[in-house]
Scaffold this active site. Sequence first.
Site, PDB file in Angstrom:
ATOM      1  N   LYS A 126      -1.283   6.569   2.657  1.00 61.81           N
ATOM      2  CA  LYS A 126      -0.222   6.745   1.658  1.00 61.81           C
ATOM      3  C   LYS A 126       1.044   7.408   2.223  1.00 61.81           C
ATOM      4  CE  LYS A 126      -3.324   7.250  -2.298  1.00 61.81           C
ATOM      5  NZ  LYS A 126      -3.352   6.002  -3.029  1.00 61.81           N
ATOM      6  N   GLU A 210       4.653  14.680  -5.250  1.00 63.56           N
ATOM      7  CA  GLU A 210       5.520  13.662  -5.830  1.00 63.56           C
ATOM      8  C   GLU A 210       5.876  14.058  -7.249  1.00 63.56           C
ATOM      9  OE1 GLU A 210       4.236   9.477  -4.225  1.00 63.56           O
ATOM     10  OE2 GLU A 210       3.601   9.637  -6.302  1.00 63.56           O
ATOM     11  N   ASN A 245      -6.890   7.902 -13.730  1.00 67.29           N
ATOM     12  CA  ASN A 245      -6.084   7.166 -12.750  1.00 67.29           C
ATOM     13  C   ASN A 245      -6.794   5.970 -12.134  1.00 67.29           C
ATOM     14  OD1 ASN A 245      -3.898   9.036 -12.997  1.00 67.29           O
ATOM     15  ND2 ASN A 245      -5.118  10.447 -11.770  1.00 67.29           N
ATOM     16  N   GLU A 285       2.110  -1.821  -5.326  1.00 69.65           N
ATOM     17  CA  GLU A 285       1.987  -1.142  -6.621  1.00 69.65           C
ATOM     18  C   GLU A 285       3.241  -0.326  -6.934  1.00 69.65           C
ATOM     19  OE1 GLU A 285      -2.799  -0.610  -7.164  1.00 69.65           O
ATOM     20  OE2 GLU A 285      -1.717   1.163  -6.478  1.00 69.65           O
ATOM     21  N   GLU A 298       2.156   2.541  -3.760  1.00 73.32           N
ATOM     22  CA  GLU A 298       1.373   2.310  -2.547  1.00 73.32           C
ATOM     23  C   GLU A 298       1.173   0.814  -2.404  1.00 73.32           C
ATOM     24  OE1 GLU A 298      -2.730   3.272  -2.425  1.00 73.32           O
ATOM     25  OE2 GLU A 298      -3.143   2.616  -4.458  1.00 73.32           O
ATOM     26  N   ASN A 300      -1.802  -2.019  -1.439  1.00 74.37           N
ATOM     27  CA  ASN A 300      -3.219  -2.242  -1.178  1.00 74.37           C
ATOM     28  C   ASN A 300      -3.351  -3.471  -0.291  1.00 74.37           C
ATOM     29  OD1 ASN A 300      -4.221  -0.015  -2.594  1.00 74.37           O
ATOM     30  ND2 ASN A 300      -4.036  -1.113  -4.523  1.00 74.37           N
ATOM     31  N   PHE A 358     -18.385   9.563 -20.872  1.00 75.91           N
ATOM     32  CA  PHE A 358     -18.382   8.629 -19.743  1.00 75.91           C
ATOM     33  C   PHE A 358     -19.351   8.985 -18.625  1.00 75.91           C
ATOM     34  CE2 PHE A 358     -14.187   8.363 -21.728  1.00 75.91           C
ATOM     35  CZ  PHE A 358     -14.167   7.025 -22.058  1.00 75.91           C
TER      36      PHE A 358
HETATM   37  P1  ADP Z   1      -5.042   5.029  -5.856  1.00 77.93           P
HETATM   38  O1  ADP Z   1      -5.102   4.886  -4.371  1.00 77.93           O
HETATM   39  O2  ADP Z   1      -6.084   5.906  -6.395  1.00 77.93           O
HETATM   40  O3  ADP Z   1      -4.932   3.698  -6.523  1.00 77.93           O
HETATM   41  P2  ADP Z   1      -2.244   5.435  -6.650  1.00 77.93           P
HETATM   42  O4  ADP Z   1      -1.205   6.174  -5.906  1.00 77.93           O
HETATM   43  O5  ADP Z   1      -2.116   3.963  -6.709  1.00 77.93           O
HETATM   44  O6  ADP Z   1      -3.669   5.839  -6.094  1.00 77.93           O
HETATM   45  O7  ADP Z   1      -2.270   6.036  -8.123  1.00 77.93           O
HETATM   46  C1  ADP Z   1      -3.259   5.687  -9.058  1.00 77.93           C
HETATM   47  C2  ADP Z   1      -2.738   5.959 -10.460  1.00 77.93           C
HETATM   48  O8  ADP Z   1      -2.351   7.333 -10.615  1.00 77.93           O
HETATM   49  C3  ADP Z   1      -1.495   5.178 -10.831  1.00 77.93           C
HETATM   50  O9  ADP Z   1      -1.790   3.900 -11.289  1.00 77.93           O
HETATM   51  C4  ADP Z   1      -0.895   6.061 -11.912  1.00 77.93           C
HETATM   52  O10 ADP Z   1      -1.519   5.863 -13.144  1.00 77.93           O
HETATM   53  C5  ADP Z   1      -1.196   7.458 -11.433  1.00 77.93           C
HETATM   54  N1  ADP Z   1      -0.070   7.987 -10.636  1.00 77.93           N
HETATM   55  C6  ADP Z   1      -0.001   8.042  -9.292  1.00 77.93           C
HETATM   56  N2  ADP Z   1       1.177   8.593  -8.892  1.00 77.93           N
HETATM   57  C7  ADP Z   1       1.867   8.873 -10.003  1.00 77.93           C
HETATM   58  C8  ADP Z   1       3.160   9.460 -10.262  1.00 77.93           C
HETATM   59  N3  ADP Z   1       3.947   9.869  -9.281  1.00 77.93           N
HETATM   60  N4  ADP Z   1       3.560   9.593 -11.552  1.00 77.93           N
HETATM   61  C9  ADP Z   1       2.739   9.191 -12.559  1.00 77.93           C
HETATM   62  N5  ADP Z   1       1.533   8.656 -12.383  1.00 77.93           N
HETATM   63  C10 ADP Z   1       1.080   8.493 -11.126  1.00 77.93           C
HETATM   64  P1  ADP Z   2      -7.816  -1.898  -7.307  1.00 80.64           P
HETATM   65  O1  ADP Z   2      -6.753  -1.106  -6.613  1.00 80.64           O
HETATM   66  O2  ADP Z   2      -8.293  -3.115  -6.639  1.00 80.64           O
HETATM   67  O3  ADP Z   2      -7.526  -2.061  -8.720  1.00 80.64           O
HETATM   68  P2  ADP Z   2      -9.376   0.465  -7.386  1.00 80.64           P
HETATM   69  O4  ADP Z   2      -8.231   1.361  -7.123  1.00 80.64           O
HETATM   70  O5  ADP Z   2     -10.093   0.601  -8.670  1.00 80.64           O
HETATM   71  O6  ADP Z   2      -9.060  -1.037  -7.237  1.00 80.64           O
HETATM   72  O7  ADP Z   2     -10.383   0.590  -6.170  1.00 80.64           O
HETATM   73  C1  ADP Z   2     -11.192  -0.500  -5.791  1.00 80.64           C
HETATM   74  C2  ADP Z   2     -12.539  -0.049  -5.429  1.00 80.64           C
HETATM   75  O8  ADP Z   2     -12.536   0.657  -4.230  1.00 80.64           O
HETATM   76  C3  ADP Z   2     -13.154   0.855  -6.441  1.00 80.64           C
HETATM   77  O9  ADP Z   2     -14.508   0.562  -6.463  1.00 80.64           O
HETATM   78  C4  ADP Z   2     -12.859   2.234  -5.878  1.00 80.64           C
HETATM   79  O10 ADP Z   2     -13.798   3.134  -6.350  1.00 80.64           O
HETATM   80  C5  ADP Z   2     -12.967   1.978  -4.408  1.00 80.64           C
HETATM   81  N1  ADP Z   2     -12.076   2.782  -3.560  1.00 80.64           N
HETATM   82  C6  ADP Z   2     -10.828   2.493  -3.213  1.00 80.64           C
HETATM   83  N2  ADP Z   2     -10.344   3.394  -2.343  1.00 80.64           N
HETATM   84  C7  ADP Z   2     -11.313   4.288  -2.150  1.00 80.64           C
HETATM   85  C8  ADP Z   2     -11.428   5.479  -1.337  1.00 80.64           C
HETATM   86  N3  ADP Z   2     -10.461   5.922  -0.560  1.00 80.64           N
HETATM   87  N4  ADP Z   2     -12.582   6.147  -1.406  1.00 80.64           N
HETATM   88  C9  ADP Z   2     -13.578   5.729  -2.184  1.00 80.64           C
HETATM   89  N5  ADP Z   2     -13.538   4.612  -2.923  1.00 80.64           N
HETATM   90  C10 ADP Z   2     -12.416   3.904  -2.917  1.00 80.64           C
HETATM   91 MG    MG Z   3      -3.402   2.406  -6.398  1.00 80.82          MG
END
Ligand code: ADP
Ligand code: ADP
Ligand code: MG
Length: 671
Positions: A126, A210, A245, A285, A298, A300, A358
């Site tokens: 990231k 952030e 999230n 994203e 970020e 993916n 949950f």
């Molecule tokens: P991940 O690797 O877990 O997908 P992301 O950076 O994509 O991490 O963030 C996952 C979620 O967290 C986003 O879809 C959003 O809902 C929330 N989020 C992340 N960063 C922010 C931000 N700066 N402001 C508000 N929501 C955030």
């Molecule tokens: P997408 O971004 O495809 O919507 P998610 O953010 O929900 O998906 O993550 C996809 C899958 O990978 C999920 O099962 C999540 O738990 C797993 N995952 C992604 N990144 C990590 C990480 N850094 N550590 C553990 N599990 C992860």
């Molecule tokens: Mg993400």
Amino acid sequence: MQCPAHNNTKEIKKILIANRGEIATRIIKTARRLGIPTVAIYSDVDVNAPFVHQADEAIHIPGTHCHHTYINIEKVIQAAHTSGADAIHPGYGFLSENAVFARQVENLGITFIGPSADSIDIMGDKIKAKNFAVATGINVVPGFVGSIDSTEHIKDIIATTGLPVIIKATAGGGGKGMRIVYDIDRVLEAITTVRNEAKKSFGDDRVFIEKFIENPRHIEIQIAADKYGNIVCLGERECSIQRFNQKVIEESPSPCLDKITRQKMYDQSIKLVAACNYHSVGTVEFIMGPDQQFYFLEMNTRLQVEHTVTEYVTKMDLVELMIHLSQGKALPITQEEVSINGWAIETRICAEDPAKKFLPSIGRITQYTEPTIGENVRVDSGVTRGSEISPFYDAMIGKLITFGSTRNEAIKNMRQALGEFVIEGIATNLNLLEHIMHHDSFVSGDFSTGFMQKEYPNGFKGSANSEQYNKVFLLYAVAIYLSNNIRLYALDAGSHASLLGDITILIDNKQHHEIQLVQYSAEQITIKYQGETITYSHDYKPGKQVIRGTTNAFTIPTVKIKYLDRGYQLSSGGVSMEVSVFQQHIAQLLPYVNLEKSKIATDRLLSPISGIIVKIKVEKGMTVATGQELLVIEAMKMENTIYSETDTVIKEIAVKEGAVVAQGDPLLLYS
Ligand code: ADP
Ligand code: ADP
Ligand code: MG
């Protein structure tokens, strides 16, 4: 722009799938259609999983924990050698964004079905990705990347970002490793907490800070790129319905995006992807504020869970496209040829209990019936009847995807499909998903990533009894009761005319409803209820788990049936009730019967799940109140808080932090 044919392509002959569950099944489907044999790898607990049998070959990797199995680079590569696979598809999660793995695979001359290790290097981290995006001229969320150690420094940062802020672990994913802070005095503390958690979970303690965008929407752009500089955008996905999230419901297109903003997102995504020489499918994203300002979150660098909605609206197979691109072939389409039609929605089906905040649900699936309502419904499932849900992996067991020419049609199909999806033996979120499909904010498209937290802060116990559903459940209860009794009478070779007359229906062991049965045949029934005469027909047969029906005036919603010791549990649209039907002479005895369910032992707390005790929040001798936090158990990659269900005093603590417990093990003894 389309490049001419290239001859530096390499055909794939056999694919090893370095993943499990629904995504392994999904990849096998496409490979089979393309005539490419597949190899599954599986851990001890997955020996009977559907994907293991679906693959052409399967290799057992002994062990259970993913460190010994699905993310053990050495063993995964060994399995590729043993099977002679010349390509590896990593799916999502696990090794899918691990540059070290991708590089090792590349160096061995095995095709990694995904981008190059170099692209993963830049985009899978990231902090690197954010720095790269800034250098490329992409809008990023205001913040600071680097080490923060003094309060002065924090004040400087917050002077530009404002509050709240979000602290994120650079190696985080799947919604893990982040914390929102509203108070400037708590920033330093939050940084330390996230750092410690990240070190433990990801082996990497780098964090960054952030601006937290309030009431935002998560919108992402699906891209595909080849090795010759061609890039296309395959529309957007709206993923704002999230919990902790982590996405729960996704759709394409987004109900809130206008043409101009979409085009701006396309332009930025293409710019970013071009700058990192990306080739494969991938997702950029963005987080978008209520003012339609959007910022890069970020990228993916893999197939995404919700790729299915894009497949519906573009009529493309993204797994096929990944295989095609990884063979070094050019993109088969240009941006002008991409056409997006209709609307698709995906709901993630999880083994968790919304009624218990949950908590993951573990155990054997005793009943499993997928909905079958035609080409507008797709089920990507990793389980079947008899599957054992273990505490070791993700709680997501499958996905339900529906399509329609409009959003409303896709929602209607989703309601119907969820209503027909039967999973018993474990708890699932099906009921909650159905409830969301009827929620006004969801239906209107007016929601943000805070939707779940706002609407279901304590989980979901089934929505309140409503007049409308009362009547639906009464009609069906009569139908089920009659069908089962007609059969009994038939077995007895007797007449069943005696079923006519007054009956009493008891809802949730409390409410009595008097109904007069006027007439009935196998398919049509006439009753009198509260002065109204209703004639209706239904499709119930003894043993069925779903019932549909119509009256002259309206279509009765589809209802799911669970058979109980006495009566049935009926559910529809997120509403669930227990009903029992009594003939008049028996109903008269009801005041003398104790209908209360026997209480569960209250002198101890048994573990509701198998997992690891990560925290004990009570002490011996402490008085606790109902709803108070007792312990935290880690299972299915989640930290699950266990709450007290009674007011009591702790007599003994039967476990220690770090202990592994099985479901049913005693954790606490009460006085
Ligand atoms: P991940 O690797 O877990 O997908 P992301 O950076 O994509 O991490 O963030 C996952 C979620 O967290 C986003 O879809 C959003 O809902 C929330 N989020 C992340 N960063 C922010 C931000 N700066 N402001 C508000 N929501 C955030
Ligand atoms: P997408 O971004 O495809 O919507 P998610 O953010 O929900 O998906 O993550 C996809 C899958 O990978 C999920 O099962 C999540 O738990 C797993 N995952 C992604 N990144 C990590 C990480 N850094 N550590 C553990 N599990 C992860
Ligand atoms: Mg993400």
